[in-house]
Scaffold this active site. Sequence first.
Site, PDB file in Angstrom:
ATOM      1  N   ARG A 130      -9.467   0.997   8.959  1.00  0.00           N
ATOM      2  CA  ARG A 130      -9.058  -0.374   9.284  1.00  0.00           C
ATOM      3  C   ARG A 130     -10.115  -1.128  10.060  1.00  0.00           C
ATOM      4  NH1 ARG A 130      -3.111   0.567   8.997  1.00  0.00           N
ATOM      5  NH2 ARG A 130      -2.179  -1.467   9.320  1.00  0.00           N
ATOM      6  N   ARG A 139      11.664  -2.130  11.046  1.00  0.00           N
ATOM      7  CA  ARG A 139      10.575  -1.597  11.867  1.00  0.00           C
ATOM      8  C   ARG A 139      10.368  -2.498  13.077  1.00  0.00           C
ATOM      9  NH1 ARG A 139       5.458   0.096   8.164  1.00  0.00           N
ATOM     10  NH2 ARG A 139       4.378  -1.141   9.745  1.00  0.00           N
ATOM     11  N   LYS A 198       0.837  -1.205   0.000  1.00  0.00           N
ATOM     12  CA  LYS A 198       0.000   0.000   0.000  1.00  0.00           C
ATOM     13  C   LYS A 198       0.875   1.259   0.000  1.00  0.00           C
ATOM     14  CE  LYS A 198      -1.948  -1.088   3.973  1.00  0.00           C
ATOM     15  NZ  LYS A 198      -1.218  -2.342   4.292  1.00  0.00           N
ATOM     16  N   ARG A 203      -0.340  -8.992  13.415  1.00  0.00           N
ATOM     17  CA  ARG A 203      -0.879  -7.966  12.498  1.00  0.00           C
ATOM     18  C   ARG A 203      -1.754  -8.616  11.433  1.00  0.00           C
ATOM     19  NH1 ARG A 203       4.533  -5.522  10.681  1.00  0.00           N
ATOM     20  NH2 ARG A 203       3.322  -4.284   9.197  1.00  0.00           N
ATOM     21  N   ARG A 256      11.863  -6.417   4.964  1.00  0.00           N
ATOM     22  CA  ARG A 256      11.768  -4.960   4.768  1.00  0.00           C
ATOM     23  C   ARG A 256      12.803  -4.231   5.620  1.00  0.00           C
ATOM     24  NH1 ARG A 256       6.158  -1.933   5.414  1.00  0.00           N
ATOM     25  NH2 ARG A 256       6.121  -3.061   7.390  1.00  0.00           N
TER      26      ARG A 256
END
Length: 215
Positions: free
Chosen positions: A89, A161, A16, A172, A128
């Site tokens: 969300r 992160r 996203k 998540r 990531r």
Amino acid sequence: MAVLNFIFLGPPGAGKGTQAEIIAKKHGLVKISTGDILREAVKNGTELGKLADGYMKAGELVPDEIMLGLIEEQLEKIDKGFILDGFPRTVKQAEGLDELLKKKNMPLKAVILLDVPDEEIVKRLSARRVCPNCGAVYNMIYNPPKNDEICDVCGTKLVQRKDDNPETIKRRLAVYHEQTAPLIDYYKEKGLLVRIDGTGEPEKITRAIEEVIFK
Ligand code: AP5
């Protein structure tokens, strides 16, 4: 004036942020990423940051009332159009957003759902890396920096992160399936949902989204 207001929906790591950044820049839209705003608040130690930190570290959602207040503030800055990345969300957030957009006469053009299977999500998020200085996002498998874990743009050492660890990624994803996935039907019923295959080359995905945006 053409309506250019979009929501980018999808599981964590669906791309996203990557797609919203490219498309917003290219077409002069404002990208509103609630995750980025919250991380900035945590970094700066603001009241919002102190409140959000625990939820984010645990992979849980920040309470709806706080998120709706934050979005109302952000919508004040819109001129041509916006891309919401990471909001709404929950169904409650979506209903609150509907009210806000109606009040501001800012209709949505489409809700783009980036479809990526869970196995691919885990792989992407574990690899990531982000630049703590300029915010550039890399992937050690798909899009690595030229020099080992150093930002190509500003030379800063990349970091992971806090919520990109296996346990939090799992949580998540569960939160996405429980609380966010119901928005797929919510927007389908409003005739706004467009499903895009989020796997494969980012350029191919950008083109698929652009076809919808300028249809
Ligand atoms: P947020 O920052 O929004 O996290 P998220 O939804 O989990 O999404 P991500 O940022 O992890 O992924 P993305 O889809 O943007 O993927 P990206 O482009 O980076 O939220 C974080 C937290 O904040 C939440 O858990 C919650 O606590 C809180 N929060 C935020 N909004 C909230 C709200 N509305 N309500 C309540 N709480 C809220 O890509 C991922 C990786 O894949 C990157 O490495 C990238 O390089 C790579 N990649 C991208 N595209 C491709 C591709 N096509 N092929 C291969 N790799 C790719």
